[in-house]
Every structure is written in C-alpha cells, then in structure tokens.
Design a protein around this motif. Sequence first.
Motif, PDB file in Angstrom:
ATOM      1  N   PHE A  35       6.368  21.472 -13.393  1.00 41.81           N
ATOM      2  CA  PHE A  35       7.445  20.546 -13.290  1.00 41.81           C
ATOM      3  C   PHE A  35       8.087  20.323 -14.721  1.00 41.81           C
ATOM      4  N   THR A  36       7.327  20.059 -15.578  1.00 40.83           N
ATOM      5  CA  THR A  36       7.733  19.996 -16.881  1.00 40.83           C
ATOM      6  C   THR A  36       8.443  21.345 -17.365  1.00 40.83           C
ATOM      7  N   GLU A  37       7.933  22.386 -17.292  1.00 41.79           N
ATOM      8  CA  GLU A  37       8.447  23.653 -17.532  1.00 41.79           C
ATOM      9  C   GLU A  37       9.996  24.028 -16.759  1.00 41.79           C
ATOM     10  N   ARG A  38       9.879  23.663 -15.625  1.00 38.39           N
ATOM     11  CA  ARG A  38      11.227  23.567 -15.066  1.00 38.39           C
ATOM     12  C   ARG A  38      12.244  22.898 -15.554  1.00 38.39           C
ATOM     13  N   ARG A  39      11.784  21.702 -15.797  1.00 39.97           N
ATOM     14  CA  ARG A  39      12.737  20.710 -16.137  1.00 39.97           C
ATOM     15  C   ARG A  39      13.756  21.200 -17.461  1.00 39.97           C
ATOM     16  N   ALA A  40      12.820  21.764 -18.561  1.00 39.54           N
ATOM     17  CA  ALA A  40      13.242  22.224 -19.658  1.00 39.54           C
ATOM     18  C   ALA A  40      13.844  23.317 -19.604  1.00 39.54           C
ATOM     19  N   ALA A  41      13.407  24.312 -18.770  1.00 38.82           N
ATOM     20  CA  ALA A  41      14.432  25.457 -18.556  1.00 38.82           C
ATOM     21  C   ALA A  41      15.886  25.212 -17.987  1.00 38.82           C
ATOM     22  N   VAL A  42      15.734  24.193 -17.126  1.00 38.03           N
ATOM     23  CA  VAL A  42      17.130  23.860 -16.422  1.00 38.03           C
ATOM     24  C   VAL A  42      18.070  22.991 -17.260  1.00 38.03           C
ATOM     25  N   ARG A  73       0.804  -1.339  -0.028  1.00 39.23           N
ATOM     26  CA  ARG A  73       0.182  -0.141   0.113  1.00 39.23           C
ATOM     27  C   ARG A  73       1.000   1.484   0.100  1.00 39.23           C
ATOM     28  N   ALA A  74       1.868   1.052   0.791  1.00 40.78           N
ATOM     29  CA  ALA A  74       2.719   2.526   1.113  1.00 40.78           C
ATOM     30  C   ALA A  74       3.260   2.944  -0.168  1.00 40.78           C
ATOM     31  N   LEU A  75       4.057   1.917  -1.028  1.00 38.84           N
ATOM     32  CA  LEU A  75       4.991   2.381  -2.155  1.00 38.84           C
ATOM     33  C   LEU A  75       4.102   2.708  -3.335  1.00 38.84           C
ATOM     34  N   HIS A  76       2.880   2.016  -3.144  1.00 39.95           N
ATOM     35  CA  HIS A  76       1.764   2.494  -4.203  1.00 39.95           C
ATOM     36  C   HIS A  76       1.497   3.737  -4.198  1.00 39.95           C
ATOM     37  N   ARG A  77       1.166   4.167  -2.927  1.00 36.84           N
ATOM     38  CA  ARG A  77       0.521   5.611  -2.808  1.00 36.84           C
ATOM     39  C   ARG A  77       1.800   6.442  -3.224  1.00 36.84           C
ATOM     40  N   VAL A  78       2.846   6.100  -2.739  1.00 37.39           N
ATOM     41  CA  VAL A  78       4.260   7.124  -3.231  1.00 37.39           C
ATOM     42  C   VAL A  78       4.325   7.160  -4.612  1.00 37.39           C
ATOM     43  N   GLY A  79       4.106   6.005  -5.212  1.00 40.30           N
ATOM     44  CA  GLY A  79       4.056   6.188  -6.801  1.00 40.30           C
ATOM     45  C   GLY A  79       3.077   7.190  -7.355  1.00 40.30           C
ATOM     46  N   ALA A  80       1.984   7.026  -7.013  1.00 43.81           N
ATOM     47  CA  ALA A  80       0.813   7.915  -7.368  1.00 43.81           C
ATOM     48  C   ALA A  80       1.191   9.439  -7.030  1.00 43.81           C
ATOM     49  N   TYR A  81       1.659   9.608  -5.898  1.00 42.81           N
ATOM     50  CA  TYR A  81       2.054  10.779  -5.520  1.00 42.81           C
ATOM     51  C   TYR A  81       3.226  11.579  -6.500  1.00 42.81           C
ATOM     52  N   LEU A  82       4.188  10.559  -6.497  1.00 42.00           N
ATOM     53  CA  LEU A  82       5.282  11.116  -7.669  1.00 42.00           C
ATOM     54  C   LEU A  82       4.728  11.387  -9.012  1.00 42.00           C
ATOM     55  N   ASP A  83       3.767  10.600  -9.343  1.00 40.68           N
ATOM     56  CA  ASP A  83       3.263  10.666 -10.873  1.00 40.68           C
ATOM     57  C   ASP A  83       2.438  11.974 -11.058  1.00 40.68           C
ATOM     58  N   ALA A  84       1.750  12.419  -9.808  1.00 42.23           N
ATOM     59  CA  ALA A  84       0.879  13.714  -9.887  1.00 42.23           C
ATOM     60  C   ALA A  84       1.964  14.866 -10.027  1.00 42.23           C
ATOM     61  N   MET A  85       3.196  14.648  -9.192  1.00 40.22           N
ATOM     62  CA  MET A  85       4.037  15.805  -9.219  1.00 40.22           C
ATOM     63  C   MET A  85       4.897  15.772 -10.671  1.00 40.22           C
ATOM     64  N   ILE A  86       5.200  14.882 -11.200  1.00 33.49           N
ATOM     65  CA  ILE A  86       5.613  15.088 -12.579  1.00 33.49           C
ATOM     66  C   ILE A  86       4.619  15.483 -13.495  1.00 33.49           C
ATOM     67  N   GLY A  87       3.611  15.096 -13.449  1.00 33.12           N
ATOM     68  CA  GLY A  87       2.493  15.681 -14.363  1.00 33.12           C
ATOM     69  C   GLY A  87       2.078  16.999 -14.441  1.00 33.12           C
ATOM     70  N   ALA A  88       2.496  17.609 -13.317  1.00 36.44           N
ATOM     71  CA  ALA A  88       2.210  18.909 -13.114  1.00 36.44           C
ATOM     72  C   ALA A  88       2.881  19.752 -14.122  1.00 36.44           C
ATOM     73  N   PRO A  89       2.353  20.830 -14.755  1.00 39.47           N
ATOM     74  CA  PRO A  89       2.772  21.534 -15.833  1.00 39.47           C
ATOM     75  C   PRO A  89       4.119  22.490 -15.444  1.00 39.47           C
TER      76      PRO A  89
END
Lengths: 531, 510
Positions: B155-162, B137-153
């Motif tokens: 994040f993508t924008e920052r990644r490209a700029a850096v 359960r725990a790692l499953h939740r962490v995975g969902a949390y991180l996926d949400a983080m990465i999916g946010a615009p």
Amino acid sequence: VITRLLFPDADLDLDAIPAPDADLVVDLELERLFAAMAAGDDAILAVVRRVVPLGVRAGAVPWDAARTGEPRSVDAILARQAVVADTLAHARTARELYRLATDAVDAERRVWGSALRNAELVLHRSVDVLRGLLDAVEAMRDVLARDRAALHAPAWLALADRLAADVDDAFLRTAREQLDRLGDRTLVVTAGLGAGNRADGFVLREGRAGRDSLRDRVGLGRPRSLAIEVTLHDQNAMNALAELRAQAVAPAAAAVAETACHLLAFCRRLRDETAFLVGCANLVAALETVGVSLVMPEVLEPMAGVLATALVDPCLALAIGGGVAPNDVDTSGCPLTVVTGANGGGKSTVLRAVGVAQLLLNAGMPVAAAGLRAAPAREVLVHFPRGEAIDADEGRLDTELRRLSALVDRVRPDSLVLLNEPLAAVNERDASAIAGDLTRGLVAGGAHVWLVTHHHELAAGLHAKPPSETRFLRAARGEGGTRPFRVEPAPPLITSFGEDLWAAEVEGSGAATQAAKPPAAGSGASASTIA
Amino acid sequence: VTEPAPRLLYRPGDAVPARAAAVPSWAADLRLDELVPALGHGDVGRGRLAVLLTPLPDEDAVAYRQEVFADVERPALAEALQRFAESLAAMRADLDRSRRMRHLAERDRWVLHALEAQDAAVEDLAADLRRLAPASRALHRVGAYLDAMIGAPAFTERRAAVADALAALGSIAFRLRIGEHRVVVSAARDEPDLAASIRATFARLRDGEPEPLPVDRFESIDMSPLEADVLERVARLFPEPFERLARTVTAHGEAFDPALAQLADDGMWYVAVLEALRASAAAGARLAYPVIASDGRLDIRGIADLLVARRLLVDGRHVDTSDLRLAPGERVAIITGPSQGGRTSFARAVGQVHVLAAAGCPVPAVSVTVPLIDQVQTVFDQTERLDDPGGRLRTELRRIRAMLDAADARTLVIANEPFASTTASDALALARRLLARLAERGARVVAVTFLEELADDAAAVSVASVPAADDPRSRTYRFERRPADGLAHAHLLAGQYGLGAAAVEARIRS
C-alpha cells in the motif's frame, strides 16, 4: 458602481421585492396612481407597482433599526424626500438618465439576445456590448456633471461624484485599448494537463501575436517548439481547431462578459431607480391637471395618528377628474380612530385618503394635501368588504374570519391597519363582539387602527370603554341629503332606539331623541363612495 | 490481508439473506415502500428497503446493528461513512471512464486517478475511525481491517508511486499559439494574463460577487485528433513524466479491492436509514432504541405513522403521538374511534415499529419495548381493486386463509376494517372467528374497526383516541388504552381563528 438613489444602503433590485399585497392595491385603487406615474411607459409602471408599496425599506434597513444602530426609517424617508424634491424641481436630470439607461439596456438585448454560449462568440459579442456600455456610462457621467449645480440631495451628489471618479478619461482610454486587443485572430494561451491528461486551465496571454522566432523553430538538441498544421479542407480538423480556440478564450470571455454584466446591472438599477423618480414627476403633472396639488409631508416620530389639512384621495381625484372635497383630519395622539355615520357620507373615501397618504409618506413621496404630519407606518394593511353579503351564512362568516386571521398574522407593532366595515355581513351583536375584541387586541399589540363601521354597538362599545386615546369621526349627509364628503369629529350616535322607544311608548316622556332611525341591517357595507 | 472483509450489516458467519425481488404487499399496506425516495432513489433505495424489511434472527443480531446506529448517530461518523462512499463512487466512475479511452496517455491518467481516489478514501476512513473510536463491534472490526491494509508495504509503495506520477504530470505547463490553421506547442513562459488585466482595469466598476455566466465549452467526450496531436507534442517536449505514468500503471493498475464497495454500501445503509427515520422525528427529539422483550410484553410510547409525521413536520405542524401497552398475556388490540381520526395511521405505526425493531433500527418514539417478530401479515381493505361485493368477501377470506396457515407466535397481524364489504352482524361474527383462530396460533393482532363490540370482548384490549383537553367534544389524533366511546367530532368556530383580544395581541408581539 452603486446607484443608491432610493435607499440609503442598498440599490433597487426589483426581483428581490415581494409582490405588493393585492388587497392593498385593489382596495386603495392604487392602479390609478401607478398609471398616472407611468404615463404610458410600461417599464415605469413595473417599477412603481413594486416600489411605491414597499416604502423605503429595501431589506437592508430594518424597521426598528434605531435599536440596532442602523439608519432609521425616518432618516431613510428624509433622504428619499430630498432626492424626490430635486427631481420635481429639475426633472431633466432624471429623465435623461432614465433614457440613457433604458437605451443601453435595450441595445444589449439586441446585440446579445439569444442563447449564444460558444466562448469565442460570447467573447466577441461581449466586447461589442462592453464598448456600448462604456459609451452610455460616459454620457451619464456628463449629464450629472452638467446638472450638478441644480442638485442638492446627498444621494444625487454622491452618484455624480462616483461616476466622475470611476469613469475618468484615463480609465476609458485603457479599457477601450484592451478591448481592441481581444479582437486579434491569433491567440496565445498557456495550459496544463487535467483529468485524463487533456489540456486544462487555459489562460489567455498578452503574448506576441507575430511569427515564432527563428530560435524557437530551429532549436539545438531537444526541440523548443513543435507545430501542428491543420488542413483547411479537413472539416473535422477545422471543427477541432474551433473547439480548441473556444476552450482557450473561455476564461477571457467569462471575464469580459462578467464585466459587461456588472455594467449592465448598473444600467438596469439606474433605469429602475430613475423610473421611480420620473414617475413622481409624472404624478405631480397628472394631479395638477385635475386641480390637486401635493406637498412633501412632515415626518415625525414618535407620533400616533395624523394631522392633515385639505387631504384628498389622489386616486379618487384621478378617477373622477377632480372636484373632490378635501378633509381636514386631526387624529394626532390617537392610535385608534373610529369612523361612523351615514352611508355614502365619505367614510370609505377618508379611509382611502389616509391609507394612500400613509403609503406615499412611507415611500418618501409628496402627498395630496395642503399639509400633513405623521409618523412612518411599518406597513399599511387593509380589510375591506369582499362580497360577503348581508345575510351571510356560516360559510361566509368563516371566510371573513379566515381573512381577518390572515391579516392579524401580518400585523406588527407600528403597522397601520384600515378596517373598513369588518363583519358587515354578520348580525350586529356577534360582529360587535368579535370586531371589538379584534380592535382592542390590535391596539394593545401596538398597531395603529382606523375602523369604519355601521355597527352601532361596536362603535358605542369602543366609545364607552376606549382601549387607548381614541378619535371618533362621523360622516354625515349634508343638509337636504347632499354629499359633502366631509368627516367631522363627533362621537358615535347613541343607539338608544330601544330605550327611546321604551321611553316614548312606555314611560311616555316625549319624542325619541336624535337616533330616530333603528340600525338598518342593510346599510353600510361596501357601497361605493365614488359618485 | 487474508481475513475476509467484515460486514457492517451481519455478524461474521451470519448467512446473508437473499434479497426479495419486489416489495411485499404487507410492507405496502404499512406504507413502508414510501420510504424509498428517502432511503435512496430507484434500485439503491429499493435495495436498502429490502434489508429494512428482513427481520433479524435473534436479539444479538439486533444489538449488532443497534450498536452501529448508535455510532452513526454521531454526525462526524455519518459524514465519514458518507465521504467514503462518495469517494468510492467517484473512483468507480474514473475506472469506468478509463475503459472507454482510446489514447494510452489518457486512459492511464484515469487509472492513476482512480487508484489515488481509492487509496485516499481508505486512508481517510481509517483515520476517521481511529479518531472517532466507534463503540460498535462492527465498526471496530472494520477499523482494524483498514489499519492492516494501510500498514502493508504494498500500500505504502503504491501510494508514493501514484503521488509522484501525478505530481510530475501536474508540473507540466505548456504554451499554445493558435492561428487560423496552425497550432504551435512550446513550454510556457512568463507572459501577462489578458483576462486578469481586463478584470483589473474594470475592477472599479464592479460591486459584489461576479455573476457566474454560462459559457459552454462544448467539450467532446473523447479527445479529438487535434487534442491527441497536442498531447503527443507535449509528451515529446516533456518525456519524463509520461514515462513515469506508464511505469506506475503497469506496476499497480490492478490494485482495486471489491470488498471496499460492499463496505461503502453497508455504511450508507445506516446513514440513509437514520436520515429517513429522523425526518419523522420532531427537531431535537432522540430516536428510541427498541428493547426486545422475550416475554411478549409490549410498551410503546410516543409513536406516530412515519410518513404522516414526516409530512406534518415538513409543514411545520405538530405531530400527535400515541402510546400502546400490552401485558405479556395480551395479544389483541382493537382500535375504535371516528373515521378520519387517525386510527389506520396508528395501526400502521404499531406495525412499522415492529418491523424497524426486528431490523435492528432505532425508532422515532419516546421508548419502545417489543417482542421480536419474524413476519407481518396485513388484512387491508381492497376496495379499489374489486367492486363485486361477493367477490370481495371471497377474495378477502382466501387471503386470510393463506395468512392463517402461515401465522405463528412470532407473527404480527395488522387488520384495517376487516369484512367491511358485508353487513355489520356478519362482519362481527367473521371477525370473532378470525380473532379466535389467530389466538389459537398465538399471533399478535392490531385491528382497526367500527365494530365496537370487538373492543368489549374479554381477550381484547380497547384503544381509542384521546379527547382534546380544552374541548371534550373534539378528538385528538392521539391514541391510548381507553374504552370505546363513539363521540363524534365537534368544534367551535370563532376561537379557532385566534381572533380574541389577548390572542391577537400575542400574535402581533410574537
């Protein structure tokens, strides 16, 4: 450049060789042999101490290589014998190479010495060292070219060819020119921006060291180059400049130093390999002065046992200055040899002579005999008495059993195991049972065993029911108690003392037979056989 | 991302217990404090030990952690968590370094580097979790949390700029002509590499790998004024990448997420605990996941003291393991046998198993069924600390008094030679009193003693060492339920050395 004088597919690396078995060195008195080989040169002593007990296995040649398709130990021994034979016939080559290599290595120590690690200093020192090494290698090349006609061993010829090919005159010219260029005071480097935007990835360039072109200095529009002046009196700025210079030359310094290290390693290996060969020449000379001559042994495989004429222990000869009685020994076909007989009759001496001869044969060296034929042994292992007194208590028995167990841990098929008076301190019945079992186990495991014992029950048991082809030898005092140090084939004396006594006293059938003496508890052990 | 970051150690909504300041004495008596270097050095290791020593409240909390352990037993998952923790530690170091920097272009570059490290670590872990599909359960939740983080615009924008800013800086290549007191900076041009030319010339003389040579660069921590001057000239020759750097740091320089560090620490707790426990298990042996018995039953098979086992395994030696089975009503196990026979180690092992089970950890054992305990109490001899016998007994009784007050049905008491400072008849009487009082409280007891009478008492289960199969006169270090027998050790001499004919032959051929 590879040296390959001593091993068919490896160079000598002293640091990789394990320290020799201390028992072997002490019990066979090998230090006398090493000292004769060194003739006062500590560097040779350090080499022969490691290389002689090692044999021809430099790690790269596994013992049972025949099965894996790699060179067999017999071939490696024959190759070594050829190199040693050339050296004995024409010692000047090895001696001169040894001198050149030693001088080159010692010079490096003087120039480089302390822990100087500033890149610019390393660069300049390395350039000096590399120049010296180039001179040394050139001289080695010339020695081998001069003596080539007198050499026959493939290893010698290959080394001569390699040096002639790799250290040709064109190479030496280019190399010396490039080293000169590194002496320039003005450096041209390129770099990029690394972590924290600090200059990184310096590459020293073969750029023009002259002044900047006019075009660079007065460009149109955006400047093509920008200068920074460092004030001579500003110590911090001068330090920073020195640091920048050091960073700039660091990769080049590493390249030059690395190259110097390679050549130096070659000189070290050549010094160590020729040290062994010079040692062989020294040994022959030393034994000649005590009237012992050597012969290159005949290496046969497969063969159990040894066939030798006029075999002597060279260490004993060196110790007492000659006059050592030679022995003819024939145990061919016998994995087990049992030596019995009188105390002081030369049992230990013949055991040492066989052990030393086997080591020398393994190392591709000549042996102290008129003729000798044997197979290589995987390893020579010894068990000699170690102060375990006659009336030993439990603790001492424990100690010796632990020692024997440690020995068994190291025995492999085709090891030569020399058991000198095992369990001399234990009562005969127990000692005979334990040592008899041990001997049978060793032979069954494929080891070759020489067993010297004064325990009659042990020898008689092996005689009555030998575990394999077994040769029984007996050392006897000569007529009138003289000591001829001769060991002859003969079965162990039958210890029918009790039965004889019964026969004599009870049955009354006559005098006791040949075994007129009961097994004396105090005989045997490690009584030195050196006069 | 509005939802709070999930924890790997605690269920959502669980209270996070305060960390104990020091190692409690019972843990030291069980030698669990010696796990510290294996769990991690210094404060890190002590922090991980504190979590290990804190019992969980219920069976489901135990299951929550056991699920994660089962996932982390997969090497790929453990490596993913470890990489994540290492990347975040490197990021932290970059960020700390940036704060010390005086020059703007230098500081900004470190910030950029830290951003790059954090975002790459998050992407890597998220990808690892998607690929490895953990069951917990725990790692499953962490995975969902991180996926949400990465999916946010954002994040993508920052990644490209850096990435763009780093690439621009990386493309700069400049040339320095360094004279005796003058440095000229210009753009690099195509000139041969002098070191490479020398290497090429001498290549014929080298064999094997080059030996690495220690060449110190005497690099100062801070940029020297001369380096700063060089950087300033480089920025003038190549202005665009530096402008881009400044823009990127202004826009994204604060985007660091503290919840990620907590996630890394939690993950490393599992990795470190697992590694420490595996060091006590024979090569290839599986760890057992304790079953929590609500009826008080105890069934432990194949355990050994963690520290003793680890030491033996390091030396390549065999580890004798022991069993203990207690029916629901049985609460007292009395361990007897010769001194130096491993009795205390066995008692410690029983205690360790209970602690590990209560922390949701697997155990180096064949199988384990234990009740959930919420405290361990120890009665260990304090010989070294006091030498007045009367004082010793008094101190011991005081400690027992305090212990009795705290003991309840979820208490495990491990006693090692209690009352050894007094006479045997005194000790027997005192021990019987102690056991009676503990029985009233319903506590469970494992006691090591030379008082064999205790093992014969009706309420006690007798545990003793098992005789060696080939020589009944000698004892093994294995324990099981059996009557106390008092036989002394004895051994045969010669056969011990393996010097029989058959043994010798086998050793040579091996």
